[in-house]
Design a protein around this motif. Structure first.
Motif, PDB file in Angstrom:
ATOM      1  N   LEU A  50      -5.067  -1.811  14.667  1.00  0.00           N
ATOM      2  CA  LEU A  50      -4.111  -1.295  15.657  1.00  0.00           C
ATOM      3  C   LEU A  50      -4.235  -2.055  16.972  1.00  0.00           C
ATOM      4  N   PRO A  51      -3.118  -2.267  17.671  1.00  0.00           N
ATOM      5  CA  PRO A  51      -3.186  -2.963  18.960  1.00  0.00           C
ATOM      6  C   PRO A  51      -4.062  -2.200  19.955  1.00  0.00           C
ATOM      7  N   ALA A  52      -4.829  -2.943  20.717  1.00  0.00           N
ATOM      8  CA  ALA A  52      -5.762  -2.303  21.651  1.00  0.00           C
ATOM      9  C   ALA A  52      -5.039  -1.537  22.755  1.00  0.00           C
ATOM     10  N   HIS A  53      -3.825  -1.987  23.096  1.00  0.00           N
ATOM     11  CA  HIS A  53      -3.119  -1.357  24.219  1.00  0.00           C
ATOM     12  C   HIS A  53      -1.789  -0.764  23.769  1.00  0.00           C
ATOM     13  N   PRO A  54      -1.367   0.304  24.432  1.00  0.00           N
ATOM     14  CA  PRO A  54      -0.086   0.933  24.083  1.00  0.00           C
ATOM     15  C   PRO A  54       1.073   0.042  24.503  1.00  0.00           C
ATOM     16  N   PRO A  55       2.214   0.179  23.851  1.00  0.00           N
ATOM     17  CA  PRO A  55       3.361  -0.682  24.181  1.00  0.00           C
ATOM     18  C   PRO A  55       4.020  -0.262  25.493  1.00  0.00           C
ATOM     19  N   GLN A  56       4.352  -1.249  26.302  1.00  0.00           N
ATOM     20  CA  GLN A  56       5.083  -0.973  27.537  1.00  0.00           C
ATOM     21  C   GLN A  56       6.540  -0.655  27.196  1.00  0.00           C
ATOM     22  N   GLN A  57       7.123  -1.464  26.311  1.00  0.00           N
ATOM     23  CA  GLN A  57       8.509  -1.233  25.876  1.00  0.00           C
ATOM     24  C   GLN A  57       8.522  -0.529  24.528  1.00  0.00           C
ATOM     25  N   GLY A  58       9.573   0.255  24.328  1.00  0.00           N
ATOM     26  CA  GLY A  58       9.751   0.890  23.039  1.00  0.00           C
ATOM     27  C   GLY A  58      10.004  -0.131  21.932  1.00  0.00           C
ATOM     28  N   GLU A  59       9.748   0.296  20.691  1.00  0.00           N
ATOM     29  CA  GLU A  59       9.902  -0.604  19.549  1.00  0.00           C
ATOM     30  C   GLU A  59      10.908  -0.005  18.575  1.00  0.00           C
ATOM     31  N   PRO A  60      11.537  -0.843  17.750  1.00  0.00           N
ATOM     32  CA  PRO A  60      12.504  -0.313  16.770  1.00  0.00           C
ATOM     33  C   PRO A  60      11.803   0.623  15.787  1.00  0.00           C
ATOM     34  N   PHE A  61      12.507   1.673  15.407  1.00  0.00           N
ATOM     35  CA  PHE A  61      11.895   2.665  14.522  1.00  0.00           C
ATOM     36  C   PHE A  61      11.500   2.044  13.184  1.00  0.00           C
ATOM     37  N   GLY A  62      12.280   1.062  12.732  1.00  0.00           N
ATOM     38  CA  GLY A  62      11.956   0.401  11.466  1.00  0.00           C
ATOM     39  C   GLY A  62      10.606  -0.292  11.502  1.00  0.00           C
ATOM     40  N   THR A  63      10.260  -0.835  12.661  1.00  0.00           N
ATOM     41  CA  THR A  63       8.951  -1.473  12.814  1.00  0.00           C
ATOM     42  C   THR A  63       7.833  -0.446  12.695  1.00  0.00           C
ATOM     43  N   VAL A  64       8.059   0.717  13.314  1.00  0.00           N
ATOM     44  CA  VAL A  64       7.039   1.767  13.276  1.00  0.00           C
ATOM     45  C   VAL A  64       6.839   2.236  11.835  1.00  0.00           C
ATOM     46  N   LEU A  65       7.949   2.447  11.124  1.00  0.00           N
ATOM     47  CA  LEU A  65       7.848   2.900   9.723  1.00  0.00           C
ATOM     48  C   LEU A  65       7.134   1.857   8.864  1.00  0.00           C
ATOM     49  N   ALA A  66       7.443   0.594   9.108  1.00  0.00           N
ATOM     50  CA  ALA A  66       6.781  -0.466   8.335  1.00  0.00           C
ATOM     51  C   ALA A  66       5.283  -0.466   8.621  1.00  0.00           C
ATOM     52  N   ASP A  67       4.914  -0.190   9.875  1.00  0.00           N
ATOM     53  CA  ASP A  67       3.492  -0.143  10.225  1.00  0.00           C
ATOM     54  C   ASP A  67       2.791   1.062   9.605  1.00  0.00           C
ATOM     55  N   LEU A  68       3.542   2.108   9.354  1.00  0.00           N
ATOM     56  CA  LEU A  68       2.947   3.249   8.652  1.00  0.00           C
ATOM     57  C   LEU A  68       2.409   2.769   7.298  1.00  0.00           C
ATOM     58  N   ASP A  69       3.249   2.032   6.580  1.00  0.00           N
ATOM     59  CA  ASP A  69       2.817   1.512   5.280  1.00  0.00           C
ATOM     60  C   ASP A  69       1.696   0.490   5.412  1.00  0.00           C
ATOM     61  N   ARG A  70       1.849  -0.373   6.409  1.00  0.00           N
ATOM     62  CA  ARG A  70       0.956  -1.519   6.522  1.00  0.00           C
ATOM     63  C   ARG A  70      -0.400  -1.144   7.112  1.00  0.00           C
ATOM     64  N   LEU A  71      -0.386  -0.295   8.175  1.00  0.00           N
ATOM     65  CA  LEU A  71      -1.610  -0.065   8.942  1.00  0.00           C
ATOM     66  C   LEU A  71      -2.261   1.287   8.669  1.00  0.00           C
ATOM     67  N   VAL A  72      -1.443   2.282   8.314  1.00  0.00           N
ATOM     68  CA  VAL A  72      -1.995   3.634   8.196  1.00  0.00           C
ATOM     69  C   VAL A  72      -2.297   4.012   6.750  1.00  0.00           C
ATOM     70  N   MET A  73      -1.366   3.744   5.857  1.00  0.00           N
ATOM     71  CA  MET A  73      -1.514   4.228   4.478  1.00  0.00           C
ATOM     72  C   MET A  73      -2.811   3.775   3.794  1.00  0.00           C
ATOM     73  N   PRO A  74      -3.315   2.563   4.069  1.00  0.00           N
ATOM     74  CA  PRO A  74      -4.590   2.206   3.425  1.00  0.00           C
ATOM     75  C   PRO A  74      -5.732   3.160   3.778  1.00  0.00           C
ATOM     76  N   GLY A  75      -5.578   3.891   4.868  1.00  0.00           N
ATOM     77  CA  GLY A  75      -6.647   4.799   5.282  1.00  0.00           C
ATOM     78  C   GLY A  75      -6.374   6.255   4.954  1.00  0.00           C
ATOM     79  N   VAL A  76      -5.400   6.498   4.104  1.00  0.00           N
ATOM     80  CA  VAL A  76      -5.071   7.891   3.769  1.00  0.00           C
ATOM     81  C   VAL A  76      -5.798   8.325   2.496  1.00  0.00           C
ATOM     82  N   THR A  77      -6.466   9.445   2.574  1.00  0.00           N
ATOM     83  CA  THR A  77      -7.003  10.100   1.379  1.00  0.00           C
ATOM     84  C   THR A  77      -5.892  11.019   0.880  1.00  0.00           C
ATOM     85  N   HIS A  78      -5.550  10.864  -0.403  1.00  0.00           N
ATOM     86  CA  HIS A  78      -4.319  11.480  -0.904  1.00  0.00           C
ATOM     87  C   HIS A  78      -4.535  12.900  -1.439  1.00  0.00           C
ATOM     88  N   TRP A  79      -4.395  13.843  -0.528  1.00  0.00           N
ATOM     89  CA  TRP A  79      -4.525  15.263  -0.878  1.00  0.00           C
ATOM     90  C   TRP A  79      -3.434  15.694  -1.849  1.00  0.00           C
TER      91      TRP A  79
END
Lengths: 479, 479
Positions: A50-79
């Motif tokens: 994850l980036p060390a600093h928060p974004p100054q400008q907003g980002e497209p929602f599609g980018t955020v969703l793609a990062d969910l798959d790319r950056l978050v999902m590998p760390g999910v334990t699947h309840w």
């Protein structure tokens, strides 16, 4: 909107992205079985992406969703994986998730009747429905002396109960002047850790929690409870709170309410019954013998967010005497005063819980009950219990394994006869392999494997396969 | 699924109904302005429309959705209405609601690192981001001695803080043996009711909560705090906890942290700072003078679920010394033991809060921060504050009305000069009319109207119209 500079997502954008997110979840549920149940990341690995600093400008929602798959999902334990057998489940279902979505969209605060009349009344109503569906004592109905409320968890329900019990025992003296070290609470050695935590938070002190001995099936021994109560009274202590569990976390032990109830009544002590997991089984008449004696309870809770397909958080908590609860937890500052409250004709649920704010959680229960109907819920509960009983039979028939206790419902406790090291190795290897996830406990000072059969998407084949793999790995390890 | 009898909603059905629910919410937000803000139902009216008994058979989802409109919506008070000025807002936004939906779909439990590594690490990460975005003290960073956690509410954050404070003051003696009636807590007369509630729940007793006098702007008088602390110590009491508020609920008063901090440090008392509403303003450097002195705080919280467009529940809570918090709240039963926890390299957030279970709430904050960016959040906060300041100017210039205090941010306190009855009548008539909803408080023993300007969809025209209508109705009533 008249602000050309607005950064808000427009309703049109919400439609587009909302459909995408709904499709994402449907695809996730359909494909979850192919994922490793337990996340395969090391401590710090997710943060490192994850980036060390928060974004100054907003980002497209599609980018955020793609990062969910790319950056978050590998760390999910699947309840929500069908081979999730660990702890107790934390189930979701379509109707529950859509109700959660509606609740988020409405953004209603149900702290007082006036701030959300429907939020309040639907909650009272479905909790009355559940009294009927689970055959709970009539005193728990809102039309009687008691009533029900949705809490976030059994932990918070227990804390609410203990504070009410504390104040009943001291005539509100501890509410006024504070605890004095004399109040005592009682639970079995098998009681969930949330009880110790509630005792400590409520200012009783953990040395004033008596852990009562259990019998061969890990159920509280009523004569030991009676002896502890008598000894404390003789010593000038003030017994105030007993917790009995219908289905303990370690082994699904059932504390004997018909014996415990009269002892609590005799000593004037508040009896709280925790059926967090097993409570859902009471939808089926054939399992209700396990809650015999519940009419002795001053309070009771179970978690639809475990086994009743209602996503976390949703703990249902009832009291037989709502006045005792409200006296202990009510606040009424000027900025919350209103005519409805003054009229005494309404429930202000803030006085039934620890926090002030509350979501519209009754929608989830309403959607789930209406979607499944009582018979749909019964069907799935019966399947889970039947599969667990089958598994117990297979274990009992296997010379390498021991069934540690006969499962009353759907939690199966087993161990390989090769000792703790072998059992730990079986669990570690299978969990690391990603094909299933189960957890352990200690019973009779031995490491015991626990399989809780109750995830929404679990089918018989997942239970069969789990047992086959446990046997195989047991053979590989123990030789 | 191999169960032909399954009652679960299939992923295909979830897609279809999910899209419908998303569209329902988009339409709700687009049309909410046309609805009466405050629900127009009488006590019992919503329940009377619901079937007395739960359904035996499941019902089509379309029927349930139709009943939402028919039976539930008439009882909803619309917190997302742009003319909702009551209490403090409880805002939603598109990205937050979609993250809540994802969190519900994933159904992850974040009680321990191992049960949800991404849930845990994303939470630590965005709370570190917020330390930077809000210019909070460096000790609150996870890489320092402290760290942040998401709680359900400022009430629960306060309870967690007071328990940590209690144990620091007694060297864990109250955790072991219970409270003894000597511990004392301090807050101003204007402090939120959740503090009294936390003091009572934690076993200190409400007589051991000192309500410190305030100045002409309703801020705590530090010299009165110092005197109370000294008097209690002289009397053998054990002062343990001081709450200072950055933006009180009644009037947005700002307790003077630069003076309060050193007094707390001198007496070794835990300082908790509650900025539930006003904390969001600190996104803008020009408002940060209001949190000067925050480096004295042992703990701090603010609620993105109020003003930061992140749907309830989401309270961000930081401590300067995480060890003090964890010592007071940790439990580790056998069934939760695991290698990651034993390694000491991970955070198990169950030990930072009251309940055991927890949702994946960090997703909401992550989505909101990335969608808006710091600059988008600043834009909307600045607009709300500017409109509130405009409104304050109009009030100050009107001979019939009085601006009760100059608003530091976006909460405007006003009264008609005609007395309590006139003000009550203005409020009752406008709220009953459905065009807006605002609430009241009492200051200097007078009824005061409060308008909180901060709802997601509020525009300048709603503030203008509210003021015009308040003036008109004031004239009608007072003549």
């Amino acid at each position: 909107m008249d602000d050309p500079q607005s950064y808000h997502m427009t309703p049109e954008e919400f439609r587009t992205w909302g459909h995408r997110v709904v499709d994402w979840i449907a695809a996730y549920w359909q494909g979850v079985e192919a994922r490793p149940v337990l996340a395969r990341v090391q401590p710090g690995e997710i943060r490192a992406g994850l980036p060390a600093h928060p974004p100054q400008q907003g980002e497209p929602f599609g980018t955020v969703l793609a990062d969910l798959d790319r950056l978050v999902m590998p760390g999910v334990t699947h309840w929500q994986h069908p081979a999730f057998f660990a702890y107790f489940p934390s189930n979701v279902s379509g109707p529950a998730v859509l109700a959660e979505l509606l609740s988020a969209g409405l953004g209603v605060q149900g702290m007082a009747w006036i701030t959300g009349p429907a939020c309040t009344e639907l909650e009272t109503h479905v909790l009355d429905w559940l009294v009927e569906m689970l055959d709970l004592p009539p005193a728990f109905r809102s039309g009687s002396t008691g009533g029900g409320v949705i809490q976030d968890s059994a932990s918070s329900a227990a804390l609410s109960a203990i504070v009410a019990a504390r104040e009943r025992a001291t005539g509100l003296e501890s509410d006024r002047r504070g605890c004095d070290g004399r109040l005592v609470a009682y639970a079995s050695t098998q009681t969930h850790s949330s009880i110790e935590k509630a005792v400590r938070i409520a200012g009783l002190g953990k040395e004033n929690l008596r852990l009562i001995d259990v019998d061969a099936r890990f159920a509280m021994r009523p004569e030991a409870l009676a002896a502890a109560l008598a000894a404390d009274r003789a010593a000038g202590k003030v017994p105030c709170f007993v917790v009995a569990t219908v289905g303990t976390t370690s082994s699904n032990a059932m504390d004997p309410l018909p014996a415990i109830g009269p002892i609590c009544r005799e000593h004037g002590v508040w009896l709280h019954v925790d059926a967090a997991m097993a409570g859902t089984a009471m939808l089926c008449p054939e399992f209700r013998h396990l809650q015999a004696g519940l009419e002795w309870a001053d309070s009771y809770c179970f978690n639809p967010h475990k086994w009743m397909f209602t996503n976390f958080d949703c703990d249902c908590f009832w009291v037989a005497d709502r006045a005792a609860l409200v006296r202990a937890l009510s606040v009424l500052p000027e900025y919350l005063r209103n005519q409805a409250t003054e009229s005494g004709k309404v429930i202000d649920y803030r006085d039934w819980q620890i926090p002030l704010g509350r979501r519209f959680r009754a929608l989830k229960l309403w959607f789930v009950i209406r979607h499944y109907g009582t018979e749909g819920l019964q069907h799935h509960v019966r399947q889970h219990v039947a599969w667990a009983q089958e598994l117990a039979g297979w274990i009992a028939a296997d010379p390498d394994f021991e069934l540690v206790v006969p499962p009353p419902l759907n939690l199966v406790c087993l161990r390989h006869r090769g000792g703790d090291t072998v059992n730990q190795a079986i669990m570690d290897r299978l969990n690391a392999g990603g094909e299933m996830f189960f957890s352990h406990t200690r019973l009779r000072d031995q490491l015991v494997l626990r399989l809780s059969i109750g995830q929404t998407w679990t089918e018989r084949r997942h239970v069969e396969r789990a047992w086959r793999r446990i046997r195989e790995v047991g053979r590989e390890i123990a030789g």
